[in-house]
Design a protein around this motif. Structure first.
Motif: not given
Length: 183
Positions: A38-40, A58-63, A69-70
């Motif tokens: 939850v914190t992460l 944007t591509w760096r933000v998504i990465t 997320g992983a």
């Protein structure tokens, strides 16, 4: 017969310290795996929002958000495993090395050693050095961190842009506060 055919005496029992250390590590890992997702996830949302607001590619933000997320999913998995049985030292050690590697990838995407997210390495590194004490695992963590720092330092400047000011300050503060909270 006790021990191996060469051993004429009973096997030596593991010192009480090692048993206590293992129990402590399992307890720390179990608590960590339950509260960290939850914190992460909150930290990931903050970092992603700040990077987008700064005009970062944007591509760096998504990465970056994908890498974080992983990490959230890995901790959720460990948390689910912790409900059935305590987390063992080897699992904790492997997870933390994976986290350090993932964070190094995020740092590479956000400025290398100049990344405002660099303070986020404090929590997994210091936490594991504290948890493992003077051990082989601590030496491995220290050497691995040194290798990550050298690799990040070797990145050419154009490969890893740094987020624009004042967002870089906000990102550094978020990373540092996250590390302090996790410690």
């Amino acid at each position: 017969m006790n021990g191996t055919p060469l051993a004429k005496t009973p096997p030596v029992a593991a010192p009480r310290f090692l048993a206590l250390r293992s129990a402590h590590l399992r307890a720390v890992a179990t608590r960590l795996s339950r509260r960290l997702p939850v914190t992460l996830a909150f930290h990931t949302a903050c970092i992603g929002g700040l990077l987008l607001a700064s005009g970062f590619p944007t591509w760096r933000v998504i990465t970056v958000v994908g890498i974080y997320g992983a990490m959230v999913l890995a901790h959720v998995y460990m948390g689910l495993r912790a409900r059935c049985a305590p987390i063992e030292e080897a699992s904790l050690f492997g997870l933390r090395l994976g986290v350090m590697t993932a964070q190094a990838a995020v740092f590479a995407l956000t400025g290398g050693l100049a990344s405002p997210l660099l303070p986020a390495i404090l929590a997994p590194t210091i936490g594991m050095l504290f948890a493992f004490g003077r051990s082989r695992e601590s030496v491995i963590i220290t050497v691995y961190l040194a290798m990550l720092v050298l690799a990040l330092g070797a990145l050419p400047a154009p490969v890893s842009p740094v987020p624009a000011a004042p967002y870089n300050i906000a990102l550094s503060a978020a990373a540092l506060l996250f590390s302090i909270y996790m410690l």
